[in-house]
Design an enzyme around this catalytic site. Structure first.
Site, short mmCIF file in Angstrom:
data_model
loop_
_atom_site.label_atom_id
_atom_site.label_comp_id
_atom_site.label_asym_id
_atom_site.label_seq_id
_atom_site.Cartn_x
_atom_site.Cartn_y
_atom_site.Cartn_z
N GLY A 1 -25.11 -20.83 -80.96
CA GLY A 1 -23.95 -20.35 -80.55
C GLY A 1 -24.29 -20.18 -79.14
O GLY A 1 -24.98 -20.85 -78.21
N ARG B 1 -12.71 -30.03 -79.09
CA ARG B 1 -13.19 -28.28 -79.70
C ARG B 1 -12.06 -28.30 -80.61
O ARG B 1 -10.79 -28.30 -79.95
CB ARG B 1 -13.79 -27.61 -78.68
CG ARG B 1 -13.17 -25.85 -78.96
CD ARG B 1 -15.13 -25.68 -79.19
NE ARG B 1 -14.93 -24.08 -79.01
CZ ARG B 1 -15.79 -23.29 -79.66
NH1 ARG B 1 -16.66 -23.90 -80.33
NH2 ARG B 1 -15.90 -22.70 -79.62
N THR C 1 -0.36 -25.03 -66.35
CA THR C 1 -0.70 -26.29 -66.69
C THR C 1 -1.18 -25.86 -67.82
O THR C 1 -2.00 -24.99 -68.18
CB THR C 1 -0.50 -27.35 -65.77
OG1 THR C 1 -1.56 -27.35 -64.90
CG2 THR C 1 0.75 -28.32 -65.66
#
Ligand code: DON
Length: 574
Positions: free
Chosen positions: A476, A109, A383
Site C-alpha cells: 500500500g 488497474r 479527454t
C-alpha cells in the site's frame, strides 16, 4: 480500521529471463511486435518471486524458450492459483517494462463500475459506512489483470499464449501444498469476511500442508487459455461474474466488455547516474519515489555521516516523506480524469525548494506542510508489481493486487475467482483516510470508469542503456517508501543486495502527525526508540512493511533477492 491492523496483499515478483530482442523492431512496429533472437548479454536468467510455485513456472517457461514477458505472465497466472491472497485474475496492476532498450508501462488497474457514484460509501448523514469499500460485492472494481497479461504477452511475448497459462492450470487442477503463511492469512481474512461473503465456500478447506485444488478456477484458466482475454470480458466467465454481482454489486457485462488496459508513458528521471523508469498516475508511487530520491540527494550535506537507520536518519527521511505525502493527497488521481502535474512534481528546482523546507533538527509542524504547488485542484481533463530482467537485457517489473488479503472476500460463484476491494483506494470522502491511512482530494473521488489512485511502484533502474535494478513490493502506501529505502541501502550505503532488502524499514506519511511506523520483522525498540521519541515522534507498530522482490545486475550477472519477510524465492536459470 487502525493502521496497525492494515492488511496488505499486493504481490511483487522479479524475474530475469531469456528474452530475444530485435533492435529497432518496436520502433517500426510498435503494436504487438514479436522479439527475435539476439545474442545473450547476461550469463543467466534469474527470478525473484513471491512463492516457489511461480518460480517453477517461470523456470519451465525459460526452458521452453520463453522470454521475460512470457515468464512474467506465467508467474502472474500461477500466483493467482498458488498465492490467492494477492496473486489474482480478479484484480489489477501495473507493469513497467524495458524491452529492446526502450521503456514501456502498462496500466491494467481496476476501474470503478459504470454505475459507481461519488458518495456510494456514505450514509444519509454523509459519513463513510465502515467496511463497505473493503468487504463484499460493492467493494469491487472492474478487474484488469487478464486484459493486462493478454496485452503484454500479445505485444512482447514469444511463446504461445496457451503455453504461458499451462503451469497455472496444472496447479489449479492438481493442487499445491499450502504454506503456513497462506493458511495464516486465510484464517485472518476469514474473520473479516464472516457472514459477509461466500469466502469460506471456496477457501474453507485451505489448510497448511494439505494439497489444495481449485477445479472451478482450472476451468476458467483453461477457457482463458483457449479463448484469450475475451472469455473473461465477453464470454462465459464474464457471464458468471455478472451473474454473481446481480442484486449484490455493480459490475455488469457492459463494465467487463468496456474494460481496456492502457499503455502509458512511464515516469522517468535521472538520479545518481541512473535512469529511473517507474509508475505514472494512476499510481502515486513513481512520482513519490522520484521525489524521495531527489530530495534526499538535495539534502546530501544534511545526510553526511548520518548512520543508516539512526534517529537522525529516521527524522530526515520522515521530513522528506511528509512533503511527498502532502503532494500525493492533493494532486494525484487517474490521469484520464485529471491532468496530474507530473513534470512539475518531479522537477529538480521544485524538489530542491521542497527539500530546503526540511527542518534538519526537529519535525516540522504537520499542518505547515502543504502541497507544494499550491492548493488549487488539478485541472479537469477533457479527454484520461513482479520485476523482470532477461539474458538479453530486457526487464519486466510488475506489481498487481486485489488490495486487502483475499480482496473483497467475494469469490465469483462457479469460478473460484477472488475479487478485489480496490474501490477502497478511492477517497470515499475527501480528507477521510482509507485502509492505508492515506487521504485524497477530488482528484481521487469516485467517478464511473475511473481508476483509483494507487501506490504500486514497479520500477527499473538503467545505466548507460542497460538494466541495473528491477524492483517492486506490495505494501500500500508503504510501497514507494520501502523501495526508496532499499535503493538507498544499495546505492548510498553500498550494502550487499540481500542485506539491503533485509535491513530495518520504517515509514512516515504526514498523517497521523509525526508518527513513525515500524515493522515486526525489525522492530524499532530500546535506545533507538527512545532517541526517535526524544525528537518529538510517536512510534507505532504495523504488521507489514513490504515484500521486496529485486534483481540487481552486476556486470553480466543478474543477482536476485527475495525479501525474508515473505515466502519469496530466487532462482538462476542458465
Ligand atoms: O494500489 C495500491 O496502492 C494498493 N491497493 C496496494 C495494496 C497492497 O499493496 C497490499 N499489500 N500488501
Amino acid at each position: 480500521m487502525s493502521l496497525d491492523k492494515v492488511k496488505l496483499s499486493a504481490s511483487a515478483f522479479a524475474v530475469a529471463a531469456l528474452v530475444t530482442v530485435s533492435s529497432g523492431l518496436l520502433e517500426t512496429a510498435p503494436a504487438y511486435a514479436k522479439t527475435s533472437d539476439q545474442p545473450a548479454v547476461l550469463n543467466a536468467s534469474a527470478i525473484a518471486v513471491a512463492d516457489k510455485f511461480s518460480a517453477d513456472a517461470a523456470e519451465q517457461i525459460f526452458k521452453e524458450g520463453g522470454n521475460a514477458v512470457d515468464a512474467a505472465v506465467a508467474i502472474a497466472f500461477t500466483l493467482a492459483v498458488t498465492y490467492p491472497e494477492a496473486g489474482n485474475i480478479g484484480g489489477g496492476g501495473f507493469m513497467t517494462l524495458y524491452v529492446d532498450g526502450k521503456p514501456y508501462f502498462l496500466d491494467y488497474r481496476e476501474k470503478a463500475p459504470i454505475s459507481a457514484t461519488r458518495n456510494m460509501y456514505l450514509d444519509d448523514k454523509g459519513n463513510v459506512i465502515k467496511g463497505m469499500s473493503l468487504f463484499g460485492y460493492r467493494a469491487v472494481g472492474v478487474p484488469g489483470t487478464v486484459e493486462g497479461m493478454w496485452e503484454a504477452q500479445r505485444r512482447f511475448g514469444k511463446l504461445k499464449w496457451k503455453q504461458v497459462l499451462a503451469p497455472a492450470i496444472k496447479y489449479a487442477t492438481d493442487g499445491f501444498e499450502v504454506s503456513e503463511q497462506l493458511q495464516q492469512r486465510r484464517d485472518d481474512a476469514a474473520k473479516d469476511f464472516a457472514g459477509k461473503t461466500n469466502f469460506d465456500t471456496y477457501f474453507g478447506n485451505l489448510k497448511q500442508g494439505v494439497n489444495f485444488k481449485q477445479p472451478d478456477l482450472a476451468a476458467v484458466l483453461t477457457r482463458i487459455a483457449n479463448q484469450g482475454a475475451k472469455d473473461f470480458y465477453d464470454g462465459k466467465t464474464a457471464d458468471l461474474i455478472a451473474a454473481s454481482m446481480r442484486g449484490h454489486g455493480l459490475i455488469t457485462k457492459q463494465d467487463l466488455h468496456e474494460y481496456k488496459a492502457v499503455w502509458r508513458q512511464p515516469v522517468e528521471a535521472n538520479w545518481n547516474g541512473y535512469h529511473v523508469i517507474t509508475a505514472p498516475p494512476p499510481s502515486s508511487g513513481g512520482i513519490g519515489l522520484v521525489q524521495l530520491l531527489k530530495m534526499k540527494a538535495d539534502l546530501a550535506p544534511d545526510f553526511k555521516d548520518v548512520p543508516l537507520n539512526s534517529a537522525q536518519y529516521v527524522h530526515l527521511i520522515a521530513e522528506i516523506e511528509k512533503r511527498v505525502f502532502a503532494d500525493r493527497a492533493q494532486y494525484l488521481g487517474d490521469p484520464d480524469f485529471y491532468k496530474v502535474p507530473v513534470a512539475q512534481l518531479i522537477d529538480d528546482s521544485y524538489l530542491a525548494k521542497r527539500a530546503a523546507e526540511v527542518n534538519p533538527t526537529t519535525p516540522s509542524d504537520t499542518k505547515s506542510v502543504q502541497p507544494g504547488l499550491g492548493t488549487s485542484m488539478p485541472e479537469k481533463a477533457e479527454t484520461t508489481h513482479f520485476s523482470v530482467i532477461d539474458k538479453w537485457g530486457n526487464a519486466v517489473s510488475n506489481t498487481y493486487t486485489i488490495n486487502g488479503y483475499f480482496g473483497s472476500g467475494v469469490v465469483v460463484d462457479g469460478t473460484g475467482i477472488v475479487l478485489n476491494d480496490e474501490m477502497d483506494d478511492f477517497s470515499a470522502k475527501p480528507g477521510m483516510a482509507n485502509q492505508f491511512g492515506v487521504v485524497g482530494s477530488d482528484a481521487n473521488a469516485i467517478e464511473p470508469k475511473k481508476r483509483p489512485l494507487s501506490s504500486m511502484t514497479p520500477t527499473i533502474l538503467t545505466k548507460d542503456g542497460k538494466v541495473s535494478l528491477v524492483i517492486g513490493t506490495p505494501g500500500g502506501s508503504r510501497i514507494f517508501t520501502s523501495i526508496f529505502q532499499v535503493i538507498n541501502n544499495v546505492y548510498d550505503f553500498n550494502m550487499p543486495l540481500q542485506d539491503a532488502v533485509a535491513a530495518m524499514r520504517f515509514h512516515h506519511q504526514l498523517l497521523p502527525p509525526n508518527t513513525i511506523f515500524w515493522e515486526p520483522y525489525k522492530p524499532i525498540e530500546g535506545e533507538l526508540a527512545q532517541q526517535i521519541e526524544a525528537k518529538g515522534y510517536k512510534l507505532q507498530g504495523q504488521d507489514f512493511s513490504g515484500d521486496i522482490q529485486v534483481i540487481k545486475v552486476n556486470g553480466d550477472t543478474p543477482e536476485p533477492a527475495a525479501d525474508p519477510r515473505g515466502r519469496g524465492v530466487t532462482r538462476m536459470v542458465q
